[in-house]
Every structure is written in structure tokens, then in C-alpha cells.
Scaffold this motif. Structure first.
Motif, PDB file in Angstrom:
ATOM      1  N   SER A  13      -7.395  -4.207  -3.551  1.00 55.50           N
ATOM      2  CA  SER A  13      -6.494  -3.752  -4.735  1.00 55.50           C
ATOM      3  C   SER A  13      -5.816  -5.527  -5.671  1.00 55.50           C
ATOM      4  N   GLY A  14      -6.462  -6.250  -4.616  1.00 52.31           N
ATOM      5  CA  GLY A  14      -5.301  -7.489  -4.986  1.00 52.31           C
ATOM      6  C   GLY A  14      -4.508  -7.879  -5.373  1.00 52.31           C
ATOM      7  N   GLN A  15      -3.735  -6.708  -4.504  1.00 48.04           N
ATOM      8  CA  GLN A  15      -2.077  -6.347  -5.412  1.00 48.04           C
ATOM      9  C   GLN A  15      -1.179  -7.381  -4.551  1.00 48.04           C
ATOM     10  N   VAL A  17      -2.026 -10.369  -2.992  1.00 48.77           N
ATOM     11  CA  VAL A  17      -2.244 -11.511  -3.890  1.00 48.77           C
ATOM     12  C   VAL A  17      -1.538 -11.803  -5.116  1.00 48.77           C
ATOM     13  N   VAL A  18      -1.431 -10.734  -5.943  1.00 52.31           N
ATOM     14  CA  VAL A  18      -0.064 -10.760  -7.026  1.00 52.31           C
ATOM     15  C   VAL A  18       0.757 -10.908  -6.250  1.00 52.31           C
ATOM     16  N   ASP A  25      -4.818 -14.582   0.153  1.00 49.96           N
ATOM     17  CA  ASP A  25      -5.824 -14.623  -0.933  1.00 49.96           C
ATOM     18  C   ASP A  25      -6.994 -13.473  -0.373  1.00 49.96           C
ATOM     19  N   GLU A  49       6.997  -7.523   0.203  1.00 46.95           N
ATOM     20  CA  GLU A  49       7.300  -6.448  -1.807  1.00 46.95           C
ATOM     21  C   GLU A  49       5.071  -6.036  -1.430  1.00 46.95           C
ATOM     22  N   VAL A  53       3.363  -2.846  -2.370  1.00 52.10           N
ATOM     23  CA  VAL A  53       2.263  -2.457  -2.848  1.00 52.10           C
ATOM     24  C   VAL A  53       0.879  -1.663  -2.676  1.00 52.10           C
TER      25      VAL A  53
END
Ligand code: SF4
Lengths: 64, 410
Positions: A13-15, A17-18, A25, A49, A53
Motif C-alpha cells: 500500500s505504500g503507507q 513509505v509516506v 522503501d 504512525e 496506518v
């Protein structure tokens, strides 16, 4: 603190990384990878965080 | 509490309320009042669907996340107890991996995760910025009032997902119109399956071209999986269909609905208009995703093994519906949840779902929305409704909530 990632649970989901760009990564398929296993206090909030998430509950903090 | 007379535990007054519920006409951005009442009473409630079935509604954030992350629930629409959205949902085939469970779900999903990785999406940001600027130039050069949906909200994500998939945007009328039918709750089963067949047929043709003529696009990648024997042609078409529909319909509605909500909250709009701080723009996107929540039919699952949650056993074979719009307005998690506040930290919202099915395209959706919300109001600072809010037609009749038409002037 030590960060642990269970990559086989990751759903890309890349969450993370954000939330913590200098800790997480993604590989070529979008699966999360750790850039560092040790995080200092300055990045702890970001990592927490990311843990909150992450939809796959793939990230954990462990005591060193 | 009154003494319960002998006899069946549930009398007429205990009849489960019908779901979905209607929103209050005056509050098109708020969840239906009846949903909030249920949420106040407890995290779980039985509701009745169009077909008479009575699944559990999960109204609170913590319980929603727990169930969505639980491997004992299934996203397979053929499972006993799966809460079906409408009669037209039956007999359409599956929308690829979103209607499957692991390990097959994970296998198929991983085939298309690469283009949605954060860095790949970031690389597209300048191109998306150019598209947004171009659409705004055209809008400003055109007549007033203009329909923001037709002129901006729909073309942007359509152009982007077409580019990513490799589908020619010139064919947008075909997939936009058929998608509209597919997501309309009132469409007959016949109309829905005809619309599905038409887009599927079109995408099947597009895929076929990639076998002989590979290109640098996502469809070519999917076609390669067919050649490698990892996907059947039918599965490849379903996957392309899912990406195309999910890629334009959802973001388009977030753009229109987000703009309407901001126009109704001028203080918040002003904050966004006057900033070029990427962090505030990103935070505004999260807050609007939390506040608006376009997937208003709930996330649905069938329970495959008994699950105990909030002191209640949900049995195997029962259905569960997670209404994320009340999850995102849960006062246990978000302070003053009904206030739109783009400066709050809303990142934990469940607008993209939770668990293994969490939206695959969310990095793309986020980036598009950041570019849009960060550009549109700055470039058109006088943007306003051309009609009273009461006369704006909201999509109460669609699986994805949004706005049919948003006439604006400036
Ligand atoms: S947030 Fe979780 S699921 Fe998403 S990429 Fe990171 S580890 Fe994977």
C-alpha cells in the motif's frame, strides 16, 4: 529501537513509505523494505504512525 | 427497560433497520443520521438488506479495522452470507482480486502493485500537474457556468489511468458511460451485465493487441502474465476492468465532492488556496478522504469461522458490513469528528479500507488529489457554485457516492 517488517504480509500500500520515508522503501513490486533496522527517538513518531496506518499489520517495534 | 413478555425474544419493534440508509437532505457530506444513532448504541447492529438478509453492521473504527484485518472473513461474493449490494450484482463475474481471498488474491494483486509504488507515482506528478493545468486553462477559456464534473473532475483521473494502462483516452465515452451504469444502484441486472460485457469486450480487444505489439504500459504487463500462463485471458480482462473503473470513478467523485465540501467551508478553502506547503496540501487530502468517504455502501465480507467481537459472536455464514463513513467520524478516534479541519492529522482514516484489500491505487489517488486540491483553488480563487447546494444532485443512487453535476462559475 529496532523496527521489524514481515514482508510476506505486506500488501504494497505504500503507507509506511509516506509515513516514514527514511525508514521504509519499496522494492520493484511495491513490497516494503527496511532502509534501517535501528531508529532513534527522532524518527520514532513516524515509525509509530507507519505501524498505525499499515493495513497489513506488517510492522513492529522491538526492544534492542 | 420494560419487562419482556414471554415469547420470541424479538418482537416487531426489534425489526432490523434497512440498509443502506438515507442521508439528511441538508447534510450531503454527513453520514445518514440513522447510522450515527446505531454507532452511538454500540459497535454492532443487525440491518436488513434489499433481499431480506440480515447481516451485521459494524459502525465503529476499532471493530471495523479488527474485522477487515481478520483472516476469518472473506471478500468472495459467492460465499454463503456475503451481503449482496443489489440484485444486479449477481451473475456478473468477479471484479478480479477484490472479490477473492488469499492466497489467490495476493498472487493476482502482486502482479499489478509495481506501478503504484510511491516513487513510481511521484515520477508521474509533473505529468499530472501538466494535465491539471491544461484542463484548468480549457475550463477558464470556456463558457460559464461550467460543469466541473464533466470539464475537470472526470477527465483528469480518466486521462491518468488511461495513460497508465495504455488505453486510448479517445475511447473515454465508452468506458465512462458503461461505468456509470455499472455503479448505479438502480440499474437492472440486464443493463449492468450488458455494460460490463461492453467494457470487458473492449478491454479484451485492447489486451489482444498487446500480444502482438507490446508497449510500455500496464496492459502489456498483464498480457505478459497471460503468455506466461499465470493468468487466463478472462482473469486478465477482469483485472484491467477493475483498474480502469477504480482508477477513474473514485478519484473523480473525490474531486467533485471535495470541491463542494470546501466551497461550503470557506475558511478551510482559504487555507488551501493561500498555501503552497505540500504538507498542508497532503493533510487536506487525508482530511477530505476522512470527512467525505465516497464508498458509502460499506465494505462487505462473509464470515467463514465464528468471530467474537465486542462481546458478540458473529457466526460462520453471516455477513458483515463495515460502514467506514461512521468509522471515519468515530469520536473515539477523531476529536470533534464532524468538523472539517484540514490541519488535523487524519492519516488513520479508513477511506481506502483496511487489511489485505486496502486500496491498491491509493498512492495514485493521493497524488492526483494533492495536485488538484493544491492547484484548482489557487488558479481559480473566485470559484463558486452556480446553483444553490440544495439543487446540486448528489449520487445517492450509486455504489460510489459523489456528485452527478457540479455547475460552477468564477
Ligand atoms: S504500510 Fe504495510 S502493507 Fe503498506 S507497504 Fe508498508 S508494510 Fe506494506
Amino acid at each position: 529501537m529496532k523496527v521489524e517488517l514481515e514482508a510476506d504480509k505486506c500488501v504494497a500500500s505504500g503507507q509506511c513509505v509516506v509515513a516514514a520515508m527514511d525508514v521504509f522503501d519499496q522494492d520493484d513490486d511495491g513490497i516494503a523494505v527496511l532502509l534501517t533496522e535501528e531508529v532513534g527517538d527522532d524518527r520514532l513518531d513516524d515509525v509509530k504512525e507507519a505501524i498505525a496506518v499499515c493495513p497489513a499489520a506488517a510492522i513492529r517495534l522491538a526492544r534492542p | 427497560m420494560a419487562v419482556t413478555p414471554a415469547g420470541p425474544a424479538h418482537d416487531m419493534t426489534d425489526t432490523a433497520p434497512e440498509f443502506p440508509m438515507s442521508r439528511a437532505a441538508r447534510c450531503p457530506f454527513d453520514p445518514p443520521p440513522a447510522l450515527r444513532e446505531l454507532q452511538e448504541k454500540g459497535p454492532l447492529a443487525k440491518v436488513r438488506l434489499w433481499d431480506g438478509s440480515e447481516p451485521w453492521l459494524v459502525t465503529r473504527y476499532a471493530e471495523q479495522r479488527a474485522i477487515l484485518a481478520d483472516p476469518r472473513v472473506s471478500a468472495d461474493t459467492d460465499r454463503p452470507g456475503y451481503p449482496s449490494k443489489a440484485s444486479s450484482e449477481a451473475g456478473e463475474g468477479k471484479l478480479s482480486f477484490i472479490m477473492m481471498d488469499d492466497p489467490e488474491h495476493a498472487r493476482l494483486r502482486r502482479m499489478v502493485t509495481a506501478p503504484f509504488a510511491i516513487k513510481r507515482i511521484e515520477a508521474l506528478r509533473p505529468a499530472v500537474q501538466r494535465i491539471v493545468d491544461g484542463l484548468i486553462d480549457d475550463l477558464l477559456a470556456g463558457p460559464q457556468p461550467a460543469d466541473l464534473v464533466e470539464a475537470f473532475a472526470l477527465p483528469l483521473p480518466s486521462l491518468v489511468i488511461c495513460e497508465l494502462l495504455g488505453v486510448p483516452y479517445d475511447d473515454h465515452a465508452l468506458f465512462q458511460e458503461n461505468t456509470r451504469t455499472m455503479v448505479r444502484t438502480t440499474a437492472t441486472p440486464e443493463a449492468r451485465s450488458a455494460a460490463t460485457r461492453e467494457i470487458a469486450g473492449y478491454l479484451s480487444g485492447q489486451l489482444a493487441e498487446r500480444f502482438t505489439e507490446p508497449r510500455d504500459d500496464l496492459l502489456t504487463g498483464i498480457a505478459g502474465r497471460v503468455t506466461a500462463g499465470e493468468l487466463t485471458h478472462g482473469q486478465a480482462v477482469e483485472m484491467a476492468l477493475l483498474l480502469l473503473i477504480a482508477g477513474h470513478e473514485t478519484t473523480a467523485n473525490m474531486i467533485a465532492l471535495g470541491t463542494a465540501a470546501l466551497l461550503e467551508h470557506p475558511d478551510q478553502l482559504a487555507l488551501l488556496r493561500d498555501t503552497d506547503d505540500p504538507a498542508l496540501i497532503a493533510s487536506a487530502v487525508e482530511e477530505l478522504l476522512r470527512y467525505l468517504h465516497i464508498t458509502h455502501q460499506g465494505r462487505r465480507r462473509a464470515v467463514t469461522e465464528d468471530i467474537e467481537i465486542a462481546g458478540q459472536v458473529i457466526k460462520a455464514g453471516e455477513g458483515v458490513i463495515m460502514v467506514n463513513e461512521t468509522g471515519n467520524r468515530d469520536p473515539r478516534v477523531f476529536d470533534d469528528p464532524d468538523r472539517l479541519d484540514i490541519t488535523r492529522d487524519a492519516r488513520r482514516h479508513v477511506a481506502f479500507g483496511f487489511g489485505v484489500h486496502q486500496c491498491l491505487g491509493q498512492p495514485l489517488a493521493r497524488m492526483e488529489l494533492q495536485v488538484v486540491y493544491g492547484t484548482l483553488y489557487r488558479r481559480i480563487p473566485t470559484l463558486k457554485f452556480a446553483r444553490a447546494l440544495e439543487d446540486v444532485k448528489f449520487k445517492h443512487d450509486a455504489f460510489i457516492y459523489g456528485i452527478h453535476e457540479l455547475p460552477v462559475t468564477w
